[in-house]
Scaffold this active site. Structure first.
Site, PDB file in Angstrom:
ATOM      1  N   GLY A  13      -0.223  -4.241   2.234  1.00 20.96           N
ATOM      2  CA  GLY A  13      -0.036  -2.795   2.330  1.00 20.96           C
ATOM      3  C   GLY A  13      -1.019  -2.044   1.461  1.00 20.96           C
ATOM      4  N   GLY A  17      -1.340   4.640  -0.928  1.00 21.20           N
ATOM      5  CA  GLY A  17      -0.293   4.649  -1.941  1.00 21.20           C
ATOM      6  C   GLY A  17      -0.428   3.597  -3.015  1.00 21.20           C
ATOM      7  N   ARG A  38      -2.205  -3.073   8.621  1.00 22.49           N
ATOM      8  CA  ARG A  38      -2.388  -3.063  10.078  1.00 22.49           C
ATOM      9  C   ARG A  38      -3.661  -2.319  10.461  1.00 22.49           C
ATOM     10  NH1 ARG A  38       3.223  -0.735  12.097  1.00 22.49           N
ATOM     11  NH2 ARG A  38       2.842   0.511  10.229  1.00 22.49           N
ATOM     12  N   GLU A  44     -11.461  -0.196   4.014  1.00 22.44           N
ATOM     13  CA  GLU A  44     -12.924  -0.273   4.061  1.00 22.44           C
ATOM     14  C   GLU A  44     -13.551   0.867   3.266  1.00 22.44           C
ATOM     15  OE1 GLU A  44     -13.591  -0.301   8.237  1.00 22.44           O
ATOM     16  OE2 GLU A  44     -13.353  -2.484   8.429  1.00 22.44           O
ATOM     17  N   SER A 146      11.959  -1.659  -5.764  1.00 17.94           N
ATOM     18  CA  SER A 146      12.365  -0.258  -5.833  1.00 17.94           C
ATOM     19  C   SER A 146      13.605  -0.174  -6.709  1.00 17.94           C
ATOM     20  CB  SER A 146      12.688   0.256  -4.419  1.00 17.94           C
ATOM     21  OG  SER A 146      13.380   1.483  -4.466  1.00 17.94           O
ATOM     22  N   TYR A 161      17.722   0.322   3.930  1.00 14.75           N
ATOM     23  CA  TYR A 161      16.512   0.105   3.124  1.00 14.75           C
ATOM     24  C   TYR A 161      16.886  -0.467   1.754  1.00 14.75           C
ATOM     25  CZ  TYR A 161      12.612   1.293   0.029  1.00 14.75           C
ATOM     26  OH  TYR A 161      11.622   1.257  -0.916  1.00 14.75           O
ATOM     27  N   LYS A 165      15.948  -4.031  -0.318  1.00 16.20           N
ATOM     28  CA  LYS A 165      15.392  -4.081  -1.669  1.00 16.20           C
ATOM     29  C   LYS A 165      16.303  -4.853  -2.631  1.00 16.20           C
ATOM     30  CE  LYS A 165      11.476  -2.129  -0.988  1.00 16.20           C
ATOM     31  NZ  LYS A 165      10.223  -2.894  -1.190  1.00 16.20           N
TER      32      LYS A 165
END
Length: 255
Positions: A13, A17, A38, A44, A146, A161, A165
Site C-alpha cells: 500500500g 498516505g 494496485r 513511480e 489501528s 473494520y 484490526k
C-alpha cells in the site's frame, strides 16, 4: 538505522498516505524499498522524487493486487530473483467499507478480510520464508494496525473494520510467539495509530466527502510522517529489544 543500509524492505500500500511516507523514510535511510500497490503511477512519481532528492536508497515500484494470493506470490518470487529476498516486511495496506454488522454486504466484508487480514498473513509467511532461506536472523515484520484494533469505535460503519484490526493485534502476537518457538531473532511489531490525516477517510466515506473532511478538521491529526517516524524508531531499536505494540493517537483524540 545504519545496519539496514542496502537491505530490502517491502512496503504494501505504498502509493499514498502512510505507505508512501514509510517508503520515502526507508529510502532516505538507504534501504532498497519495494513499494507495491494496485496502481503504481504514484509510486513511480515518488521514486523519481527520492532519486532527485539524492536519497541513498532506491524505491522499486511493483504492481500487485493484495486481494489476489497469486499476485502476492508472484511478487515475492520477483523480489527473490531481482533482490535476493525481503529483510523487512511492512504490512501497511488496509481498507474500510461502510458495511455494518447487521446490514452490511458480504462482498465488502470479504474485501476487508482479504486485504486487512489474509494479505497481511500471506506477506508475513512469505517474508519469513525469504528470511529463513537466506539465514537472515535479524529481519523485522511490522504490521500497521489501528487504535481500532484495541477498542471498538462506537460507529456501525467501523465495526467490521475494527474486527479485522483486532485480528491484526492477535496475529502480531501470534507471529511473535511463533518466531520465539523457531528460536529466531526476527522481530514482529504492531504500530497502531489513531486518526491520521491521509486519503483514508475520503475513501471510507466516498459518498460523503464532507463527513470525511469533518473527521480531519475536528482536531490536529497525526500525519503520515509521524507513523513513518515510528517505523524507523522500531527498526532502529537494538537487536535484543522487542517492541511489541506502539499505540499513538492525536493528543486531542478522545478514544
Amino acid at each position: 538505522m545504519e545496519r539496514w543500509k542496502g537491505r530490502v524492505a517491502l512496503v504494501t500500500g505504498a502509493s499514498v498516505g502512510i505507505g508512501a511516507a514509510v517508503a520515502r523514510a526507508l529510502v532516505q535511510q538507504g534501504m532498497r524499498v519495494v513499494g507495491c500497490a494496485r496502481n503504481v503511477d504514484k509510486i513511480e512519481k515518488l521514486a523519481a522524487e527520492c532519486q532527485s532528492a539524492g536519497y541513498s536508497g532506491t524505491l522499486i515500484p511493483y504492481k500487485c493486487d493484495l486481494s489476489n494470493e497469486e499476485e502476492i506470490l508472484s511478487m515475492f518470487s520477483a523480489i527473490k530473483t531481482l533482490h535476493k529476498g525481503v529483510d523487512v516486511c511492512i504490512n501497511n495496506a488496509g481498507l474500510a467499507h461502510n458495511e455494518p454488522l447487521l446490514s452490511g454486504k458480504t462482498e465488502g466484508w470479504r474485501n476487508m478480510i482479504d486485504v486487512n487480514v489474509l494479505a497481511l498473513s500471506i506477506c508475513t509467511r512469505e517474508a519469513y520464508k525469504s528470511m529463513k532461506e537466506r539465514n537472515v536472523d535479524d529481519g523485522h515484520i511490522i504490521n500497521i494496525n489501528s487504535m481500532g484494533g484495541h477498542r471498538m469505535v462506537p460507529s456501525a460503519d467501523e465495526h467490521f473494520y475494527c474486527a479485522t484490526k483486532y485480528a491484526v493485534t492477535a496475529l502480531t502476537e501470534g507471529i511473535r510467539q511463533e518466531l520465539r518457538e523457531a528460536n529466531t531473532h526476527i522481530r514482529a511489531t504492531c504500530i497502531s495509530p489513531g486518526i491520521v490525516e491521509t486519503e483514508f477517510a475520503f475513501r471510507h466515506h466516498n459518498s460523503d466527502p464532507e463527513k470525511a473532511a469533518a473527521v480531519y478538521e475536528s482536531m490536529k491529526c497525526l500525519k503520515a510522517e509521524d507513523i513513518a517516524s515510528a517505523v524507523t524508531f522500531v527498526l532502529s531499536a537494538p537487536p535484543h529489544v522487542q517492541i511489541g505494540d506502539v499505540q499513538m493517537r492525536p493528543v486531542e483524540q478522545v478514544s
